[in-house]
Design an enzyme around this catalytic site. Structure first.
Site, PDB file in Angstrom:
ATOM      1  CD  GLU A 207     -13.388  36.050 -24.035  1.00 18.45           C
ATOM      2  OE1 GLU A 207     -13.848  35.936 -22.877  1.00 18.45           O
ATOM      3  OE2 GLU A 207     -12.382  36.724 -24.296  1.00 18.45           O
ATOM      4  CE  LYS A 339      -6.003  38.508 -22.195  1.00 16.33           C
ATOM      5  NZ  LYS A 339      -6.680  39.707 -22.757  1.00 16.33           N
TER       6      LYS A 339
END
Length: 456
Positions: A207, A339
């Site tokens: 990330e 998500k």
């Protein structure tokens, strides 16, 4: 011109880790076009909707998605052609029924989600609206407070740090753009701090955060706070800390195994571990602090820290309304991570967010560790006035793309963009923020109005 679906097409592309994923394009009779790429997670909840991969080791080490692509180009395309793209609920319902399983294992959640999102984008294009405004057309919007993952560990990095994400939260500012500038400066100063302390920052995690080998998990927090100060900001005033331990990943045989510290902790001991940090550091959010199957521990965690910090369920709830409902009933956590690919359709995502809002839970819109250049979650965070977003660090173009989209949206909204700052968190809300949020929180019977704004 008609908003009926004319063409649906899928292809295999690569995500930010170089693994295959699916991209879908939808064309309407009017010529309007929508495209969406589906992300993928590394640490996934056991109750997530199924991401369909081929499993053939001769192709992309078993990770190809040709079957999901085929499902879109044949079964799904045949089912949705001719349907009105402005009726998002109908599109998603059609695919869910076509799949026929509880976790979308037959067609693949990745296949279904790609069509769901691409259709919504095509519908927005048909109405000539920005995507966030198509999803929810209100006067004022909350810009999301970013949780920036600056030190990566766990499943997102090749280091000895047990916990997956150590994030900075630049909540002490008046605008998103100011907060982004702060986060960027702290990120670059952090590199210098880590190097000065003798740690390698040669690579970054999935990330975009640094992935140094550290002597303990707490050392990550100390390094971050040092960087905040050296960047000219004050911890607890301008910048706060958020954690995502992703504790299911180090939960073994009923114990939490912190290998970097040679500790094996019970649920109660793990809660005390966090409680000590909350007293010592400006921590505002802990995500997946306990394992997804440790509901008894989660109850204790919520009772002890739920009025002090935001407790986010990711693997715990997997963006699933039915699982979230159980959590609300039992008083588990006070926030849900959103998500899209955990549940697999835009409609179900909005249902989960509406349910959370009605129960007083916050919603944190989130990326996955395997991302693409798609910026749909930026629009989703703004449209729903969620007030919070997780989209990684200040490196890797797949992460930066979302931040840049938020800058564009804030610029477009002008004075109608509200940056809630620390008030976005469940224990720090106020009337101004609540007033905006209430505009998009609806009863279950009105959930369809949230999913899309249909203009006749």
């Amino acid at each position: 011109m008609s908003s009926q679906i004319k063409q649906v097409f899928a292809r295999q592309i690569l995500d930010s880790r170089g693994n295959p994923t699916i991209e879908v394009e939808v064309v309407l009779e009017s010529g309007a076009f929508g495209r969406a790429a589906v992300p993928s997670g590394a640490s996934t909840g056991i109750r997530e909707a199924l991401e369909l991969r081929d499993g053939n080791k001769a192709l992309f080490l078993g990770k190809s998605v040709y079957k999901a692509v085929e499902n879109v180009n044949t079964k799904i395309a045949q089912a949705v052609k001719g349907l009105d793209a402005l009726d998002q609920r109908l599109i998603d319902k059609t695919m869910i029924e076509l799949d026929g399983s509880e976790n979308k294992k037959n067609l693949g959640a990745n296949a279904i989600l790609g069509v769901s999102l691409a259709t919504a984008r095509a519908a927005a294009s048909h109405l000539r609206k920005p995507f966030y405004r198509y999803l929810m057309d209100v006067k004022e919007y909350l810009m999301p407070v970013p949780m920036m993952n600056v030190i990566n560990g766990g499943s997102h990095a090749d280091n000895n740090v047990d916990m997956q994400e150590f994030m900075i939260v630049p909540a002490g500012f008046d605008t998103f753009s100011e907060a982004l500038r702060c986060g960027t400066e702290v990120f670059h100063i952090l590199k210098k701090v880590l190097i000065a302390d003798g740690y390698s920052v040669a690579g970054v995690g999935d990330e975009g955060g640094y992935a140094p080998d550290l002597p303990s998990n707490e050392a990550a927090i100390e390094a971050i706070l040092k960087a905040v100060k050296e960047a000219g900001y004050e911890p607890g005033k301008h910048v706060f800390i958020a954690l995502d331990p992703a504790s299911s990943e180090f939960y073994k045989d009923g114990k939490y195994e912190l290998k970097s510290e040679n500790k094996s902790l019970t649920s109660e001991e793990m809660i005390d571990y966090y409680a000590a940090w909350v007293e010592k550091y400006p921590i505002v959010s802990i995500e997946d602090g306990l394992a997804e199957e440790d509901w008894a521990g989660w109850k204790l965690l919520t009772e002890k820290l739920g009025n002090k910090v935001q407790l986010v369920g990711d693997d715990l709830f997997v963006t699933n309304p039915s699982i979230l409902a159980k959590g609300i009933e039992k008083g588990i956590a006070n926030s849900i991570l959103i998500k899209l690919n955990q549940i697999g359709t835009l409609t179900e995502t909005f249902e989960a967010m509406a349910m959370a809002g009605q129960a007083g839970y916050t919603c944190v819109v989130s990326h996955r560790s395997g991302e693409t250049s798609d910026t749909i979650i930026a629009d989703l965070a703004v449209a729903t006035c969620s007030g919070q977003i997780k989209t990684g660090s200040l490196s890797r173009s797949d992460r930066i793309a979302k931040y840049n989209q938020l800058l564009r949206i804030e610029e477009e909204l002008g004075e109608n963009a509200i940056y809630p700052g620390i008030k976005a968190f469940v224990f720090n809300s106020d009337e101004e923020v609540e007033e905006v949020v209430q505009e998009i929180i609806v009863e279950d019977s009105e959930a369809e109005k949230v999913v899309v704004q249909v203009e006749e």
